[in-house]
Design a protein around this motif. Structure first.
Motif, PDB file in Angstrom:
ATOM      1  N   GLU A  96       0.831  -1.200   0.000  1.00 54.09           N
ATOM      2  CA  GLU A  96       0.000   0.000   0.000  1.00 54.09           C
ATOM      3  C   GLU A  96       0.873   1.259   0.000  1.00 54.09           C
ATOM      4  O   GLU A  96       1.969   1.264   0.548  1.00 54.09           O
ATOM      5  N   THR A  97       0.341   2.288  -0.616  1.00 58.54           N
ATOM      6  CA  THR A  97       0.957   3.601  -0.468  1.00 58.54           C
ATOM      7  C   THR A  97       0.691   4.058   0.964  1.00 58.54           C
ATOM      8  O   THR A  97      -0.193   3.503   1.643  1.00 58.54           O
ATOM      9  N   PRO A  98       1.416   5.057   1.450  1.00 62.24           N
ATOM     10  CA  PRO A  98       1.143   5.527   2.815  1.00 62.24           C
ATOM     11  C   PRO A  98      -0.316   5.922   3.044  1.00 62.24           C
ATOM     12  O   PRO A  98      -0.899   5.598   4.080  1.00 62.24           O
ATOM     13  N   TRP A  99      -0.938   6.582   2.082  1.00 65.98           N
ATOM     14  CA  TRP A  99      -2.334   6.995   2.277  1.00 65.98           C
ATOM     15  C   TRP A  99      -3.272   5.790   2.281  1.00 65.98           C
ATOM     16  O   TRP A  99      -4.280   5.784   2.998  1.00 65.98           O
ATOM     17  N   GLU A 100      -2.960   4.745   1.494  1.00 67.45           N
ATOM     18  CA  GLU A 100      -3.792   3.533   1.505  1.00 67.45           C
ATOM     19  C   GLU A 100      -3.663   2.804   2.848  1.00 67.45           C
ATOM     20  O   GLU A 100      -4.658   2.317   3.397  1.00 67.45           O
ATOM     21  N   ALA A 101      -2.448   2.745   3.377  1.00 61.97           N
ATOM     22  CA  ALA A 101      -2.234   2.121   4.685  1.00 61.97           C
ATOM     23  C   ALA A 101      -2.984   2.898   5.759  1.00 61.97           C
ATOM     24  O   ALA A 101      -3.642   2.300   6.627  1.00 61.97           O
ATOM     25  N   THR A 102      -2.912   4.212   5.688  1.00 60.67           N
ATOM     26  CA  THR A 102      -3.628   5.058   6.649  1.00 60.67           C
ATOM     27  C   THR A 102      -5.122   4.789   6.577  1.00 60.67           C
ATOM     28  O   THR A 102      -5.798   4.679   7.605  1.00 60.67           O
ATOM     29  N   ASP A 103      -5.652   4.657   5.379  1.00 60.64           N
ATOM     30  CA  ASP A 103      -7.078   4.416   5.192  1.00 60.64           C
ATOM     31  C   ASP A 103      -7.491   3.069   5.791  1.00 60.64           C
ATOM     32  O   ASP A 103      -8.509   2.977   6.482  1.00 60.64           O
ATOM     33  N   LYS A 104      -6.711   2.037   5.552  1.00 65.60           N
ATOM     34  CA  LYS A 104      -7.043   0.714   6.107  1.00 65.60           C
ATOM     35  C   LYS A 104      -7.013   0.729   7.632  1.00 65.60           C
ATOM     36  O   LYS A 104      -7.893   0.161   8.282  1.00 65.60           O
ATOM     37  N   ILE A 105      -6.015   1.363   8.178  1.00 66.63           N
ATOM     38  CA  ILE A 105      -5.904   1.432   9.635  1.00 66.63           C
ATOM     39  C   ILE A 105      -7.052   2.256  10.218  1.00 66.63           C
ATOM     40  O   ILE A 105      -7.635   1.895  11.237  1.00 66.63           O
ATOM     41  N   ALA A 106      -7.423   3.334   9.536  1.00 64.46           N
ATOM     42  CA  ALA A 106      -8.537   4.171   9.998  1.00 64.46           C
ATOM     43  C   ALA A 106      -9.852   3.402   9.957  1.00 64.46           C
ATOM     44  O   ALA A 106     -10.690   3.539  10.865  1.00 64.46           O
ATOM     45  N   ARG A 107     -10.060   2.577   8.924  1.00 64.27           N
ATOM     46  CA  ARG A 107     -11.298   1.784   8.848  1.00 64.27           C
ATOM     47  C   ARG A 107     -11.379   0.799  10.003  1.00 64.27           C
ATOM     48  O   ARG A 107     -12.442   0.583  10.584  1.00 64.27           O
ATOM     49  N   THR A 108     -10.232   0.211  10.353  1.00 65.72           N
ATOM     50  CA  THR A 108     -10.224  -0.683  11.516  1.00 65.72           C
ATOM     51  C   THR A 108     -10.571   0.108  12.768  1.00 65.72           C
ATOM     52  O   THR A 108     -11.352  -0.352  13.608  1.00 65.72           O
ATOM     53  N   GLY A 109     -10.040   1.316  12.881  1.00 64.40           N
ATOM     54  CA  GLY A 109     -10.361   2.180  14.017  1.00 64.40           C
ATOM     55  C   GLY A 109     -11.836   2.526  14.097  1.00 64.40           C
ATOM     56  O   GLY A 109     -12.402   2.638  15.198  1.00 64.40           O
ATOM     57  N   GLN A 110     -12.490   2.681  12.948  1.00 70.20           N
ATOM     58  CA  GLN A 110     -13.930   2.971  12.932  1.00 70.20           C
ATOM     59  C   GLN A 110     -14.736   1.820  13.521  1.00 70.20           C
ATOM     60  O   GLN A 110     -15.772   2.036  14.145  1.00 70.20           O
ATOM     61  N   TRP A 111     -14.275   0.602  13.308  1.00 70.89           N
ATOM     62  CA  TRP A 111     -14.974  -0.566  13.840  1.00 70.89           C
ATOM     63  C   TRP A 111     -14.605  -0.819  15.302  1.00 70.89           C
ATOM     64  O   TRP A 111     -15.376  -1.389  16.068  1.00 70.89           O
ATOM     65  N   LEU A 112     -13.436  -0.376  15.691  1.00 69.02           N
ATOM     66  CA  LEU A 112     -12.959  -0.567  17.056  1.00 69.02           C
ATOM     67  C   LEU A 112     -13.544   0.462  18.027  1.00 69.02           C
ATOM     68  O   LEU A 112     -13.911   0.127  19.163  1.00 69.02           O
ATOM     69  N   ALA A 113     -13.651   1.704  17.591  1.00 67.63           N
ATOM     70  CA  ALA A 113     -14.060   2.818  18.470  1.00 67.63           C
ATOM     71  C   ALA A 113     -15.375   2.586  19.210  1.00 67.63           C
ATOM     72  O   ALA A 113     -15.455   2.831  20.416  1.00 67.63           O
ATOM     73  N   PRO A 114     -16.439   2.114  18.546  1.00 66.77           N
ATOM     74  CA  PRO A 114     -17.690   1.936  19.289  1.00 66.77           C
ATOM     75  C   PRO A 114     -17.587   0.881  20.394  1.00 66.77           C
ATOM     76  O   PRO A 114     -18.260   0.985  21.416  1.00 66.77           O
ATOM     77  N   ILE A 115     -16.741  -0.107  20.196  1.00 64.42           N
ATOM     78  CA  ILE A 115     -16.568  -1.139  21.217  1.00 64.42           C
ATOM     79  C   ILE A 115     -15.798  -0.559  22.394  1.00 64.42           C
ATOM     80  O   ILE A 115     -16.172  -0.752  23.548  1.00 64.42           O
ATOM     81  N   GLU A 116     -14.729   0.176  22.090  1.00 61.37           N
ATOM     82  CA  GLU A 116     -13.936   0.791  23.154  1.00 61.37           C
ATOM     83  C   GLU A 116     -14.794   1.741  23.987  1.00 61.37           C
ATOM     84  O   GLU A 116     -14.715   1.751  25.218  1.00 61.37           O
ATOM     85  N   THR A 117     -15.619   2.516  23.324  1.00 61.07           N
ATOM     86  CA  THR A 117     -16.461   3.490  24.011  1.00 61.07           C
ATOM     87  C   THR A 117     -17.539   2.803  24.846  1.00 61.07           C
ATOM     88  O   THR A 117     -17.764   3.157  26.003  1.00 61.07           O
ATOM     89  N   SER A 118     -18.184   1.819  24.279  1.00 61.16           N
ATOM     90  CA  SER A 118     -19.293   1.150  24.958  1.00 61.16           C
ATOM     91  C   SER A 118     -18.856   0.313  26.146  1.00 61.16           C
ATOM     92  O   SER A 118     -19.598   0.169  27.114  1.00 61.16           O
ATOM     93  N   PHE A 119     -17.665  -0.258  26.060  1.00 57.48           N
ATOM     94  CA  PHE A 119     -17.247  -1.227  27.070  1.00 57.48           C
ATOM     95  C   PHE A 119     -15.915  -0.851  27.704  1.00 57.48           C
ATOM     96  O   PHE A 119     -15.085  -1.708  28.015  1.00 57.48           O
ATOM     97  N   HIS A 120     -15.739   0.436  27.943  1.00 51.45           N
ATOM     98  CA  HIS A 120     -14.470   0.966  28.449  1.00 51.45           C
ATOM     99  C   HIS A 120     -13.998   0.288  29.731  1.00 51.45           C
ATOM    100  O   HIS A 120     -12.819   0.044  29.895  1.00 51.45           O
TER     101      HIS A 120
END
Length: 142
Positions: free
Chosen positions: A32-56
């Motif tokens: 991946e280019t740096p921006w593609e890697a950033t995008d993939k990591i950010a998408r994982t963060g989008q799926w992770l964030a609601p779990i972290e928030t809900s079950f802190h």
């Protein structure tokens, strides 16, 4: 909580309550280019964030497993990691990925959270419900 928020003393005090680890898996291939890697990591963060928030108060987010699971050896490595995490005291292992249908049922986590199609947004209520159902079952022990 994030792993970096814990020290030895707080871990010993809170380990009983923090029985679930969240393991982000980015699915980078390395080409991946740096921006593609950033995008993939950010998408994982989008799926992770609601779990972290809900079950802190009950989950610990671990460092991400970033690279590809395209061959059997990589899946074995991830499964070994899940086993080691369980041996450190986590009763439940939840693997989270932002790549559509990336995680296979060969992964020995208690729950796999990921989109079915590209650009799908997490259904927070459904994810919460799946985690609540997971916690109602006896934990897997090794």
């Amino acid at each position: 909580m994030k792993f970096s928020e814990l020290n030895e003393a707080s871990w010993l005090e809170l380990q009983h309550y923090l029985d679930t680890c969240l393991l982000p898996v980015s699915g980078l291939r390395g080409d991946e280019t740096p921006w593609e890697a950033t995008d993939k990591i950010a998408r994982t963060g989008q799926w992770l964030a609601p779990i972290e928030t809900s079950f802190h108060g009950r989950t610990v987010t671990l460092p991400a497993y970033h690279y590809d699971l395209s061959d059997e050896g990589d899946v074995t490595r991830l499964n070994n990691l899940c086993s080691k995490l369980r041996n450190t005291g986590f009763a439940y292992i939840i693997v989270v990925c932002g790549q559509p249908e990336y995680l296979s049922n060969e992964i020995v986590a208690d729950l796999l959270v990921q989109p079915m199609v590209l650009d799908e947004q997490p259904d927070v209520d459904s994810i919460r419900s799946q985690i609540a159902m997971l916690w109602r079952k006896p934990a897997v022990t090794q």
